[in-house]
Design an enzyme around this catalytic site. Structure first.
Site, PDB file in Angstrom:
ATOM      1  N   ASN A  10      -2.481   9.933  -1.654  1.00  6.54           N
ATOM      2  CA  ASN A  10      -3.330   9.571  -0.527  1.00  6.54           C
ATOM      3  C   ASN A  10      -2.951   8.692   0.184  1.00  6.54           C
ATOM      4  O   ASN A  10      -3.309   8.249   1.389  1.00  6.54           O
ATOM      5  CB  ASN A  10      -3.854   8.100  -1.479  1.00  6.54           C
ATOM      6  CG  ASN A  10      -4.231   7.783  -2.946  1.00  6.54           C
ATOM      7  OD1 ASN A  10      -5.935   8.139  -2.978  1.00  6.54           O
ATOM      8  ND2 ASN A  10      -3.679   7.459  -3.815  1.00  6.54           N
ATOM      9  N   ARG A 106       7.014  -5.888  -3.260  1.00  8.65           N
ATOM     10  CA  ARG A 106       5.740  -5.953  -3.398  1.00  8.65           C
ATOM     11  C   ARG A 106       6.458  -5.494  -5.139  1.00  8.65           C
ATOM     12  O   ARG A 106       6.474  -6.319  -5.333  1.00  8.65           O
ATOM     13  CB  ARG A 106       5.574  -3.904  -3.420  1.00  8.65           C
ATOM     14  CG  ARG A 106       5.417  -4.449  -1.549  1.00  8.65           C
ATOM     15  CD  ARG A 106       3.980  -2.840  -0.982  1.00  8.65           C
ATOM     16  NE  ARG A 106       3.347  -2.758  -1.797  1.00  8.65           N
ATOM     17  CZ  ARG A 106       2.305  -1.556  -1.662  1.00  8.65           C
ATOM     18  NH1 ARG A 106       2.721  -0.646  -0.762  1.00  8.65           N
ATOM     19  NH2 ARG A 106       0.930  -1.807  -2.155  1.00  8.65           N
TER      20      ARG A 106
END
Ligand code: DQA
Length: 148
Positions: A10, A106
């Site tokens: 990605n 995160r």
């Protein structure tokens, strides 16, 4: 000096994917930044990206005895791939782990990094600059080694 910069799944979608996290610059821009930094520093660089775990393993294996340093952002494979960890261990090349975002801030599943134990250092949360900082780390490391 030869450095390989390896990007996982990605990251070819940079500029499109979640720009709030990864910024507005494209993958092509990242490649151009890396190439111009290498030119400035007088080193040879090759940039590689794949969405496939086995292709990343193959590329790492091809670095064996041909390359002086690896910069790697395994992307999502950071958190899952024993195969990529084992490949980096196998080739015994100084390696720096890079993340564009600050993974430490995160989700819980991003707190695990398999590759980290095979890397000399991790650079996280510095955006695209992190790749250039990782290259500098490897260049300085090699200069120090040549002085000895
Ligand atoms: C990333 C962080 C990973 O958790 C994520 O899966 C990515 C990109 C980063 O560069 O911040 O694809 O490696």
């Amino acid at each position: 000096m030869k450095i390989r910069v390896i990007n996982g799944p990605n990251l070819n979608m940079l500029g499109i994917r979640e720009p709030d996290l990864y910024g507005a610059d494209t993958y092509e821009k990242l490649c151009a930044l890396i190439e111009s930094h290498a030119k400035e520093k007088g080193i040879e660089v090759e940039v590689f990206q794949s969405n496939h775990e086995g292709d990343l393993v193959d590329f790492i294996q091809q670095c064996y005895q041909k390359v002086d340093g690896i910069v790697i952002n395994p992307a999502a494979y950071t958190h899952t791939s024993v195969a990529i960890l084992d490949a980096v261990k196998a080739v015994q090349i100084p390696t720096v782990e890079v993340h564009i975002s600050d993974v430490s801030k995160r989700e819980d599943f991003r707190q695990i990094s398999y590759i980290r134990q095979a890397c000399e250092t991790t650079i996280s949360g510095r955006g695209l600059q992190g790749y250039l900082d990782a290259m500098d780390y490897l260049i300085e490391r090699s200069e120090k080694q040549n002085e000895q």
